[in-house]
Write a protein that holds these residues in place. Structure first.
Motif, PDB file in Angstrom:
ATOM      1  N   VAL A 136      42.220  45.663  45.605  1.00  0.00           N
ATOM      2  CA  VAL A 136      41.406  45.188  44.152  1.00  0.00           C
ATOM      3  C   VAL A 136      40.076  45.512  44.209  1.00  0.00           C
ATOM      4  O   VAL A 136      39.242  45.629  45.166  1.00  0.00           O
ATOM      5  CB  VAL A 136      41.924  43.665  44.085  1.00  0.00           C
ATOM      6  N   HIS A 137      39.404  44.996  42.989  1.00  0.00           N
ATOM      7  CA  HIS A 137      37.886  45.039  43.136  1.00  0.00           C
ATOM      8  C   HIS A 137      37.501  43.632  42.749  1.00  0.00           C
ATOM      9  O   HIS A 137      37.755  43.083  41.719  1.00  0.00           O
ATOM     10  CB  HIS A 137      37.392  46.086  41.873  1.00  0.00           C
ATOM     11  N   LEU A 138      36.793  43.150  43.567  1.00  0.00           N
ATOM     12  CA  LEU A 138      36.217  41.717  43.720  1.00  0.00           C
ATOM     13  C   LEU A 138      34.705  41.854  43.257  1.00  0.00           C
ATOM     14  O   LEU A 138      33.962  42.270  44.185  1.00  0.00           O
ATOM     15  CB  LEU A 138      36.458  41.062  44.707  1.00  0.00           C
ATOM     16  N   PRO A 139      34.304  41.644  41.942  1.00  0.00           N
ATOM     17  CA  PRO A 139      32.857  41.317  41.782  1.00  0.00           C
ATOM     18  C   PRO A 139      32.059  40.614  42.455  1.00  0.00           C
ATOM     19  O   PRO A 139      32.614  39.766  43.213  1.00  0.00           O
ATOM     20  CB  PRO A 139      32.852  40.969  40.176  1.00  0.00           C
ATOM     21  N   SER A 168      35.383  46.915  46.657  1.00  0.00           N
ATOM     22  CA  SER A 168      36.805  46.756  46.912  1.00  0.00           C
ATOM     23  C   SER A 168      37.310  45.950  48.043  1.00  0.00           C
ATOM     24  O   SER A 168      36.416  45.867  49.030  1.00  0.00           O
ATOM     25  CB  SER A 168      37.005  48.207  47.480  1.00  0.00           C
ATOM     26  N   ARG A 169      38.214  45.286  47.998  1.00  0.00           N
ATOM     27  CA  ARG A 169      38.785  44.502  48.962  1.00  0.00           C
ATOM     28  C   ARG A 169      40.450  44.663  48.929  1.00  0.00           C
ATOM     29  O   ARG A 169      40.862  44.974  47.922  1.00  0.00           O
ATOM     30  CB  ARG A 169      38.538  42.792  48.605  1.00  0.00           C
ATOM     31  N   LEU A 170      41.065  43.891  49.994  1.00  0.00           N
ATOM     32  CA  LEU A 170      42.419  43.881  50.027  1.00  0.00           C
ATOM     33  C   LEU A 170      42.887  42.634  49.609  1.00  0.00           C
ATOM     34  O   LEU A 170      42.526  41.583  50.409  1.00  0.00           O
ATOM     35  CB  LEU A 170      42.971  44.445  51.337  1.00  0.00           C
ATOM     36  N   HIS A 195      37.665  36.143  38.822  1.00  0.00           N
ATOM     37  CA  HIS A 195      38.354  37.231  38.231  1.00  0.00           C
ATOM     38  C   HIS A 195      38.335  38.363  39.450  1.00  0.00           C
ATOM     39  O   HIS A 195      37.427  38.582  40.159  1.00  0.00           O
ATOM     40  CB  HIS A 195      37.030  37.681  37.080  1.00  0.00           C
ATOM     41  N   VAL A 196      39.353  39.189  39.156  1.00  0.00           N
ATOM     42  CA  VAL A 196      39.477  40.291  40.033  1.00  0.00           C
ATOM     43  C   VAL A 196      40.089  41.344  39.437  1.00  0.00           C
ATOM     44  O   VAL A 196      40.996  41.100  38.359  1.00  0.00           O
ATOM     45  CB  VAL A 196      40.537  39.979  41.195  1.00  0.00           C
ATOM     46  N   ARG A 197      39.636  42.678  39.617  1.00  0.00           N
ATOM     47  CA  ARG A 197      40.326  43.890  38.930  1.00  0.00           C
ATOM     48  C   ARG A 197      41.178  44.543  39.835  1.00  0.00           C
ATOM     49  O   ARG A 197      40.892  44.945  40.912  1.00  0.00           O
ATOM     50  CB  ARG A 197      39.138  44.674  38.261  1.00  0.00           C
ATOM     51  N   VAL A 198      42.816  44.496  39.460  1.00  0.00           N
ATOM     52  CA  VAL A 198      43.539  45.261  40.299  1.00  0.00           C
ATOM     53  C   VAL A 198      43.357  46.837  40.215  1.00  0.00           C
ATOM     54  O   VAL A 198      43.303  47.212  38.851  1.00  0.00           O
ATOM     55  CB  VAL A 198      45.017  44.881  39.820  1.00  0.00           C
ATOM     56  N   ALA A 199      43.283  47.474  41.287  1.00  0.00           N
ATOM     57  CA  ALA A 199      43.124  49.078  41.388  1.00  0.00           C
ATOM     58  C   ALA A 199      44.308  49.668  40.638  1.00  0.00           C
ATOM     59  O   ALA A 199      45.326  49.202  40.689  1.00  0.00           O
ATOM     60  CB  ALA A 199      42.874  49.149  42.660  1.00  0.00           C
TER      61      ALA A 199
END
Length: 105
Positions: free
Chosen positions: A51-54, A82-84, A98-102
């Motif tokens: 995921v992408h964590l702002p 990027s984070r897992l 908020h998190v964006r799923v890759a």
């Protein structure tokens, strides 16, 4: 309880209530959200929960471990956010994250 808004690869969003101690990966799987595969079931061994964590939300989580950083280094779509999600354990707060799923396609 923490509210997490997942920005999914298809452009939609889903908001989920996440209990303290639960990972963002488990919350996604529990709610049948697309995009987080979690092939290793959260053991930080596969990076299929990318995921992408702002930056404004990083203080809610522990710093990435060396194992997590090493896995992320091999991802094509990795960036500074990027984070897992298997390593992102929600604390006891009433925040909205908020998190964006890759996009794993």
């Amino acid at each position: 309880m923490t509210k997490v808004t997942y920005h999914l690869p298809d452009g939609t969003t889903e908001q989920v209530d996440v209990q303290p101690g639960e990972t963002l990966m488990n919350a996604s799987l529990r709610n049948n959200l697309p995009g987080i595969v979690a092939e290793c079931a959260g053991s930080c061994a596969c990076a299929t929960c990318h995921v992408h964590l702002p930056k404004e939300y990083t203080h809610f989580f522990a710093e990435p471990t060396d194992e997590e950083t090493d896995l992320i280094a091999y991802l094509d779509a990795a960036d500074d956010d990027s984070r897992l999600s298997c390593q992102l354990v929600v604390g006891d707060c009433d925040a909205e994250i908020h998190v964006r799923v890759a996009d794993s396609r």
